[in-house]
Structure formats: C-alpha cells, structure tokens
Design a protein around this motif. Structure first.
Motif, mmCIF file in Angstrom:
data_model
loop_
_atom_site.group_PDB
_atom_site.id
_atom_site.type_symbol
_atom_site.label_atom_id
_atom_site.label_comp_id
_atom_site.label_asym_id
_atom_site.label_seq_id
_atom_site.Cartn_x
_atom_site.Cartn_y
_atom_site.Cartn_z
ATOM 1 N N ILE A 149 35.751 46.463 37.926
ATOM 2 C CA ILE A 149 35.466 45.036 38.128
ATOM 3 C C ILE A 149 36.562 44.242 37.433
ATOM 4 C CG2 ILE A 149 33.828 43.157 37.736
ATOM 5 C CD1 ILE A 149 31.596 45.231 37.668
ATOM 6 N N LEU A 150 37.137 43.269 38.171
ATOM 7 C CA LEU A 150 38.202 42.422 37.615
ATOM 8 C C LEU A 150 37.607 41.106 37.144
ATOM 9 C CD1 LEU A 150 41.304 41.911 37.228
ATOM 10 C CD2 LEU A 150 41.254 40.843 39.495
ATOM 11 N N HIS A 151 37.985 40.706 35.914
ATOM 12 C CA HIS A 151 37.560 39.425 35.333
ATOM 13 C C HIS A 151 38.810 38.592 35.027
ATOM 14 C CE1 HIS A 151 33.417 40.926 34.477
ATOM 15 N NE2 HIS A 151 34.051 42.090 34.310
ATOM 16 N N ILE A 152 38.818 37.355 35.490
ATOM 17 C CA ILE A 152 39.858 36.382 35.109
ATOM 18 C C ILE A 152 39.111 35.162 34.574
ATOM 19 C CG2 ILE A 152 41.874 35.059 35.859
ATOM 20 C CD1 ILE A 152 42.234 36.961 38.152
ATOM 21 N N PRO A 153 38.867 35.123 33.269
ATOM 22 C CA PRO A 153 38.025 34.060 32.699
ATOM 23 C C PRO A 153 38.527 32.656 32.993
ATOM 24 C CG PRO A 153 38.365 35.825 31.108
ATOM 25 C CD PRO A 153 39.282 36.097 32.261
ATOM 26 N N LYS A 154 39.840 32.448 32.970
ATOM 27 C CA LYS A 154 40.370 31.089 33.180
ATOM 28 C C LYS A 154 40.035 30.573 34.570
ATOM 29 C CE LYS A 154 44.610 28.339 32.905
ATOM 30 N NZ LYS A 154 46.063 28.339 32.578
ATOM 31 N N LEU A 155 40.005 31.440 35.557
ATOM 32 C CA LEU A 155 39.737 31.044 36.948
ATOM 33 C C LEU A 155 38.303 31.306 37.364
ATOM 34 C CD1 LEU A 155 42.991 32.458 38.608
ATOM 35 C CD2 LEU A 155 42.602 30.205 37.573
ATOM 36 N N ASP A 156 37.464 31.829 36.432
ATOM 37 C CA ASP A 156 36.062 32.130 36.727
ATOM 38 C C ASP A 156 35.952 33.100 37.897
ATOM 39 O OD1 ASP A 156 33.375 32.042 36.278
ATOM 40 O OD2 ASP A 156 33.026 30.270 37.542
ATOM 41 N N VAL A 157 36.783 34.123 37.869
ATOM 42 C CA VAL A 157 36.807 35.136 38.927
ATOM 43 C C VAL A 157 36.157 36.416 38.417
ATOM 44 C CG1 VAL A 157 38.273 36.617 40.333
ATOM 45 C CG2 VAL A 157 38.841 34.197 40.067
ATOM 46 N N VAL A 158 35.194 36.937 39.202
ATOM 47 C CA VAL A 158 34.588 38.242 38.961
ATOM 48 C C VAL A 158 34.512 38.925 40.318
ATOM 49 C CG1 VAL A 158 32.581 39.512 38.153
ATOM 50 C CG2 VAL A 158 33.241 37.376 37.004
#
Length: 374
Positions: A221-230
């Motif tokens: 699972i990929l998380h990009i906190p700045k872009l709110d992507v999960v």
C-alpha cells in the motif's frame, strides 16, 4: 320649376278684343267707358299656349341636333354616323370597335385584348380572389397545393439530417467525457478501496504472500501524506489489470524490471494515472524535497524522502528507472524510489518523474512511522 304659360279667354272661349285706343288729345267717350265696365272678366284656363312669339336674334339657325350638355342626364337621339357614347360637340375617346356576334363572342374578344372594356373607359383588371372561407372544404387542387407546400424540400431534409448528426455526435462526446472524467474515477476508487481492504484483511488474518507476485496481484500500500493518497500497489503496469483499476503499478517485468523495497540496493519504480481511473498521481508535481512517501508491506513500513524531480521527459527515457538514474542527483547505488506519470494533464505526450531515497525501514510490529502519524 317654371309654370307653363296660360291663355286668358272670355266666356265664349275667344280672346277679348282690345278696345280701340283713343286718339291723341281725345278723351274716352261714355260709350267706350260703358263697354269697358260691362265687358265680361277674362277667364284663366290651364290650356297650353299654342302660339309662340317669334324670337328675334342674330344667332345662326340652330343645328338639327343641339350640342350635348355634359351636365345633363337626359336622353338624346344620336345622329346617324356618330359613334355611341361620343358627341360631335364634345369629342371623347374613340369607342371600342363593336365585335360581331353574341355576348359570349364579345367576352372572348375582351379576354384576348387583356380584360373586359366598358365603353371607351380604361381597361379593367380582374380583382384578386378573396380569402378562402376556412369552413369551406378544400378542393382537390387546393389540397394538392397545400400538400406540396407542407412537403419539405431536399435541402431542408439534408440540413435536418446534418443537424441531427451534429447533435448526436455532441451528445456522445459529452457522455464520453463524463465517463472518462467522472465515472472512471468513481469505479477505480471503489476497486482500489476494495483491493486495499482485502490486503489489510489478509495481513490481519496471518496469510503470508510469497516473495514473487503474479501480474495484477496486490502486495503493498502506497501512502503520500501530503497529497492524501492511499492506493494499493500491484505487480505490473498493465492498464487493464492494474492502472485502470485505480492501483499503482510496479515495474516488475522485463525489460523494465526494477527492485523491490526490501532489496538492499536498487530503484523501486512505480507508475499510475494522473487523470481518470482514480488518478492517484494527479498532484505529484506538488511534491517537493523532504516530503515523505511511505510503502506499507505485510511486515514493514518503508519510508522514502523526496529528493528531486524531472518535470518533462520523453516516454522513451527509460533511464530514469536505472539503479542510479541520471539526472536524479544520486551518484552511487542505494535504495531509491521513482514515481512516473503522464504530463501535461489529460495527455500522454510526456512523462513527469519524481525521485526519492529510503530514510527509514520500520517493522509493522512497532507501529506506524511518524510520517503517517503527523
């Protein structure tokens, strides 16, 4: 009007004899006076006067037929040889020649001359037909004429067909755009969310995944906190199996095979849509050096830190996936990550590249890393 003259007569019906005029210087005698007093009174009768006093004038003798008075309405006798409707004293326009034959022949002759003529007057034209009574039923000719008027021309039919074609094409294009920009995202988000929950359930139940994954199989699972992507990460970059389902694809097949996060060195390459189909990488151009990118697997959290980016490059520039990609700022082998997507938005003409390096490897037993807690 002036009353006619009347004749004054005596009782015997004869005109009275006038008395003799006395001579000059003589007085009337008694006999004359007595006769005058005893003479009967004249009687007024209605008999017409037959005698007419002669008229003395210097005018020449009147013509046999006096000139016509234009103001009179009385009848007069037309002299022989004079055309009807004209006068010798008041000449006028010549009368139309008399057409021999009956009334039907005269009407035909008048039609040939362009209209009926009345005497010597101007030519008359046929009056325009009055408007048709709406309550009167149509004749066969009128019905055919109205049917021809109601029938559209070929040009009208062609313009209608072209207009309907344009309208249909516009509607289809609108539906296609709606499908691409809205419905594909709705469906991809649902599919990606289901894949993420399935992975988490498998990890929670203790089911372990093998080290090699089949194309289209999710493994992280990929998380990009700045872009709110999960978003789930699946093996391969197939549109049908992976990318169109809203998942992030791993370059794991030759000739673009890249390393896995748990490898000691290598470049972990990922790809995803920037527009439509979930668009997980739509805003990766907003990432800046120092931003966190986290890859969650069954046993470990791998935390990467963004270092650099390449705004535009050719789709054939596969060197960005090298173990040490040129232009990334890396000078020696290490544990790197590369994010790739299309650019500009809504096109696939060029590629946008973002690089990062691993800064933390944290077992899941120890809880989430700080990048996911903040």
């Amino acid at each position: 009007m002036t009353a006619p003259l009347r004749r004054v007569t005596g009782e015997s019906g004869r005109a009275p004899r006038p008395p003799a005029a006395p001579g000059p210087g003589s007085a009337p005698g008694p006999r004359a006076t007595e006769d005058a007093l005893t003479a009967p009174m004249p009687r007024i009768t209605d008999e017409p006067r037959t005698a007419r006093l002669p008229r003395v004038t210097d005018e020449p003798p009147a013509a046999p037929f006096p000139p016509v008075d234009d103001e009179t309405m009385a009848l007069r006798v037309v002299p022989a040889g004079e055309p009807v409707g004209a006068s010798a004293a008041s000449p006028g326009p010549a009368a139309s020649p008399v057409t021999p034959g009956g009334r039907a022949a005269r009407r035909k002759a008048a039609k040939r001359r362009g209209g009926r003529r009345t005497g010597a007057g101007p030519r008359t034209t046929t009056a325009p037909p009055a408007e048709r009574d709406p309550q009167r039923p149509l004749t066969r000719v009128e019905a055919r004429r109205q049917a021809r008027l109601r029938k559209p021309s070929p040009a009208t039919l062609a313009s209608r067909a072209i207009g309907e074609l344009f309208i249909t094409t516009g509607v289809l294009m609108l539906l296609f755009v709606t499908y691409q920009l809205w419905w594909t995202n709705v469906r991809a988000h649902a599919q990606a969310g289901n894949a993420t929950h399935r992975l988490q359930d498998d990890w929670a139940s203790g089911k372990r995944s093998p080290g090699v994954f089949e194309p289209g199989q999710g493994f992280a699972i990929l998380h990009i906190p700045k872009l709110d992507v999960v978003a789930p990460i699946a093996e391969g970059i197939s549109n049908k199996r992976v990318l169109d389902k809203g998942m992030v694809g791993h370059y794991g097949e030759a000739p673009l095979k890249t390393a896995m996060p748990q490898d000691r060195t290598g470049n972990f390459g990922l790809a995803a849509h920037r527009n439509t189909h979930g668009e997980p990488f739509r805003y990766i151009n907003r990432l800046s050096p120092g931003d966190a990118v986290v890859v969650e697997t069954q046993d470990t959290y791998f935390v990467y830190q963004v270092t650099s980016s390449l705004p535009v490059t050719s789709p054939s520039n596969v060197s960005v996936l090298d173990p040490v990609p040129p232009g990334s700022g890396f000078t020696r082998p290490g544990r790197y990550i590369t994010l790739t997507t299309c650019t500009p938005e809504f096109t696939s003409k060029y590629r946008l590249i973002v690089w990062g390096k691993m800064v933390q490897e944290r077992p899941r037993a120890k809880g989430k890393p700080d990048a996911l807690i903040e």
